[in-house]
Design an enzyme around this catalytic site. Structure first.
Site, PDB file in Angstrom:
ATOM      1  N   ARG A 297      14.346  -4.842  -7.784  1.00  0.00           N
ATOM      2  CA  ARG A 297      14.170  -6.173  -8.378  1.00  0.00           C
ATOM      3  C   ARG A 297      14.884  -6.243  -9.714  1.00  0.00           C
ATOM      4  O   ARG A 297      14.794  -5.335 -10.528  1.00  0.00           O
ATOM      5  CB  ARG A 297      12.675  -6.461  -8.574  1.00  0.00           C
ATOM      6  CG  ARG A 297      11.944  -6.475  -7.246  1.00  0.00           C
ATOM      7  CD  ARG A 297      10.474  -6.821  -7.389  1.00  0.00           C
ATOM      8  NE  ARG A 297       9.836  -6.750  -6.064  1.00  0.00           N
ATOM      9  CZ  ARG A 297       8.556  -6.983  -5.836  1.00  0.00           C
ATOM     10  NH1 ARG A 297       7.750  -7.332  -6.850  1.00  0.00           N
ATOM     11  NH2 ARG A 297       8.063  -6.905  -4.623  1.00  0.00           N
ATOM     12  N   ARG A 312       7.046  -1.830 -14.805  1.00  0.00           N
ATOM     13  CA  ARG A 312       8.041  -2.804 -14.360  1.00  0.00           C
ATOM     14  C   ARG A 312       9.411  -2.134 -14.288  1.00  0.00           C
ATOM     15  O   ARG A 312      10.101  -2.010 -15.292  1.00  0.00           O
ATOM     16  CB  ARG A 312       8.075  -3.991 -15.326  1.00  0.00           C
ATOM     17  CG  ARG A 312       8.765  -5.231 -14.787  1.00  0.00           C
ATOM     18  CD  ARG A 312       8.618  -6.398 -15.730  1.00  0.00           C
ATOM     19  NE  ARG A 312       7.229  -6.789 -15.885  1.00  0.00           N
ATOM     20  CZ  ARG A 312       6.594  -7.631 -15.063  1.00  0.00           C
ATOM     21  NH1 ARG A 312       7.232  -8.173 -14.060  1.00  0.00           N
ATOM     22  NH2 ARG A 312       5.325  -7.927 -15.263  1.00  0.00           N
ATOM     23  N   GLU A 384      -2.038  -5.346 -11.871  1.00  0.00           N
ATOM     24  CA  GLU A 384      -1.789  -5.546 -10.441  1.00  0.00           C
ATOM     25  C   GLU A 384      -1.196  -4.297  -9.795  1.00  0.00           C
ATOM     26  O   GLU A 384      -0.254  -3.707 -10.328  1.00  0.00           O
ATOM     27  CB  GLU A 384      -0.807  -6.709 -10.273  1.00  0.00           C
ATOM     28  CG  GLU A 384      -0.427  -6.963  -8.825  1.00  0.00           C
ATOM     29  CD  GLU A 384       0.713  -7.978  -8.688  1.00  0.00           C
ATOM     30  OE1 GLU A 384       0.892  -8.786  -9.616  1.00  0.00           O
ATOM     31  OE2 GLU A 384       1.409  -7.933  -7.669  1.00  0.00           O
ATOM     32  N   SER A 387      -0.662  -6.915  -3.840  1.00  0.00           N
ATOM     33  CA  SER A 387      -0.752  -8.362  -3.696  1.00  0.00           C
ATOM     34  C   SER A 387      -0.726  -8.662  -2.205  1.00  0.00           C
ATOM     35  O   SER A 387       0.216  -8.279  -1.518  1.00  0.00           O
ATOM     36  CB  SER A 387       0.442  -9.014  -4.403  1.00  0.00           C
ATOM     37  OG  SER A 387       0.266 -10.411  -4.458  1.00  0.00           O
ATOM     38  N   ARG A 426       3.023   2.377  -9.282  1.00  0.00           N
ATOM     39  CA  ARG A 426       1.867   1.975 -10.083  1.00  0.00           C
ATOM     40  C   ARG A 426       0.637   2.812  -9.741  1.00  0.00           C
ATOM     41  O   ARG A 426      -0.250   2.999 -10.571  1.00  0.00           O
ATOM     42  CB  ARG A 426       1.576   0.479  -9.905  1.00  0.00           C
ATOM     43  CG  ARG A 426       2.632  -0.369 -10.589  1.00  0.00           C
ATOM     44  CD  ARG A 426       2.276  -1.842 -10.640  1.00  0.00           C
ATOM     45  NE  ARG A 426       3.348  -2.599 -11.292  1.00  0.00           N
ATOM     46  CZ  ARG A 426       3.314  -3.903 -11.509  1.00  0.00           C
ATOM     47  NH1 ARG A 426       2.274  -4.615 -11.112  1.00  0.00           N
ATOM     48  NH2 ARG A 426       4.321  -4.513 -12.109  1.00  0.00           N
TER      49      ARG A 426
END
Length: 463
Positions: A297, A312, A384, A387, A426
């Site tokens: 990403r 991130r 998070e 999801s 994560r």
RNA sequence: GGAGAGAUGACCGAGUGGUUGAAGGUGCACGCCUGGAAAGCGUGUGUACUCUAACCGGUACCAAGGGUUCGAAUCCCUUUCUCUCCGCCA
């Protein structure tokens, strides 16, 4: 999970990838996002649902374009009907040696008009689709309404009564400090080799990533009934359009310079597209797939956010869960899928909570989403880690994935769901922060030890 | 990278310019038959948009795009993909 009896395989006979922009556009002409009939027949309701997401969605333009397009279509098809009629008659006359000169003369006049009408129709269709494909999915009826994440609703936490208060006198470190102390993460090396937001995992760090991945895949395949897939990490425009990353979010994707491929931002793309363009028999549903992939990403809109650590990254590993279901079972499937992701965290002994996203926080393709947030003691807050979304028929319409009801001819879009089960990078963050010890070591949770040769504890790197 | 062969409906497979949306078969659905089933027989079986209150219609689609033609699944061009052989390569 493949319906082997019928010989059905998503790898056979799948549509050809499209190379050029124009071709992609062609392919897109038939694709929908929201059901255009629904927009036409219940304009006010659709507008209200869209408005609940925040932002502005003006359907006036859509309605105007749609009316123009239908007018153009009627004109074009009337001319085409006449052309076909003349051709048939000419054929008949020629077979009987009749005189077709009158008809040929009419055709000479009709030809250019038809060509013009077809061109106009095409432009109308493109304009309409341009608007249609950029509208997000409608939030499901039970999604809390709110402008942003502050309106999200915490459903439950695990374990019960968890306070997050560390032991007296112990100040948990951030995961990047823990990781560097243990010698398992190297951010500087990655910055030199690539740039910001990349990481080298070293030694036990690399092995922990692999252990986490194997643990998750094993859990989902042996206990939760998923078929494991190892998909390509590149996807074409068509696939990215199907899942909703394109055309609106191109700037979030890494694109190859010399080939029309993108690095996948999530395994949701290749997995969900396994049913693209297919008609699946009702009896074959639900289809449940899991896959480990790297995800890429650009994080274009996240400058300055989470610049330190693993939270991130431009590249990270993730284990993904995807369901293809009958419409009436997709909401129940979302609950199952989310529980499967929760089970990963429970077995890793990582405290978490489930949050229902509000309308303003929903992703583009999602009608309903649960986030799982894991407790990070180093940051003193939940972040998070998964999801899980039900897109209903939104992606299915875009990719023409349909099901045929048993014993009938009727076809309708399938429902598609996706969720992280869970984000591996994560998960490592959570491990480092939750299992760090006052003496600087890291305890390995029980379920991972078999994947690490029985290792129970990592010690700080010497020197 | 070079050479060749292909791409047709859920599947297999006909079809080289004219009522072909597409023969035939398989599969599937319904009916007959049967105590029940199989076999057999009969009928029916694409998708999408559009029109209509509905019925009935109209249009498009034989990998994709463009061209020739009164008319294209069929002829021409381009692109993509698949297979085989050669080369290269983890």
């Amino acid at each position: 999970m493949w319906p082997g009896r019928s010989g059905w395989s998503p790898w056979r006979g799948s549509p050809s990838p499209r190379r050029r922009g124009g071709t992609v556009w062609q392919a897109r002409r038939k694709r929908k996002m929201l059901d255009p009939k629904q927009i036409r027949e219940r304009p006010q309701w659709v507008e209200e649902r869209l408005a609940s997401r925040g932002g502005r969605y003006d359907l006036k333009e859509f309605h105007a374009l749609e009316a123009l397009k239908r007018k153009a279509q009627a004109e074009t098809e009337a001319l085409q009907a006449r052309r076909n009629e003349i051709s048939r008659e000419v054929g008949r006359l020629k077979a009987n040696r009749g005189d077709a000169s009158g008809l040929l003369a009419e055709m000479g006049e009709l030809g250019p008009r038809l060509k013009e009408a077809e061109g106009a129709l095409r432009l109308q269709e493109e304009a309409l689709l341009e608007v249609l494909t950029r509208l997000p999915n409608l939030p499901a009826g039970d999604v809390p309404v709110g402008p942003d994440e502050s309106a999200n609703v915490v459903m439950h936490s695990w374990p019960a009564g968890f306070s997050g208060v560390p032991p007296e006198g112990f100040l948990p470190l951030n995961h990047w400090d823990v990781g560097e102390r243990l010698g398992v993460l190297d951010f500087n090396l990655a910055a030199e080799t690539v740039g910001a937001r990349f990481t080298f995992f070293r030694g036990a760090g690399a092995r922990l990533i692999r252990a986490l991945t194997s643990f998750m895949l094993d859990l989902h395949t042996t206990e939760h009934g998923y078929e494991e897939i190892l998909p390509p990490f590149l996807a074409n425009r068509e696939s990215l359009f199907g899942t909703g990353q394109l055309p609106k979010f191109e700037e979030d994707l890494f694109c190859l310079r010399d080939d029309p491929y993108y690095l996948i931002p999530t395994a949701e793309v290749p997995l969900t597209n396994l049913v693209r363009g297919r008609i699946v028999e009702e009896a074959e549903l639900p289809l449940k797939w899991t896959a480990w992939t790297a995800c890429f990403r650009r994080e274009a809109g996240a400058a300055g956010k989470d610049t330190r650590g693993l939270i991130r990254q431009h590249q990270f590993d993730k284990v993904e869960l995807v369901w293809i279901t009958r419409p009436e079972e997709s909401m129940a499937a979302l609950e199952s899928l989310t529980l499967h992701a929760e089970e990963v965290l429970k077995r890793l002994e990582l405290p978490f909570r489930r949050v229902a996203l509000c309308t303003g926080d929903l992703g583009f393709s999602a009608a309903k989403t649960y986030d799982l947030e894991v407790w990070l003691p180093g940051q003193g807050r939940y972040r998070e880690i998964s999801s899980c979304s039900n897109t209903l028929d939104f992606q299915a319409r875009r990719m023409k994935a349909r099901l045929r009801r048993a014993g009938t001819k009727a076809v309708e879009p399938v429902h598609t769901l996706n969720g992280s089960g869970v984000a591996v990078g994560r998960a490592l963050v959570a491990l480092l922060e939750n299992f760090q010890q006052p003496d600087g070591s890291l305890v390995i949770p029980d379920v991972l030890r078999p994947y690490l040769g029985g290792l129970s504890r990592l010690l700080p790197a010497s020197g």
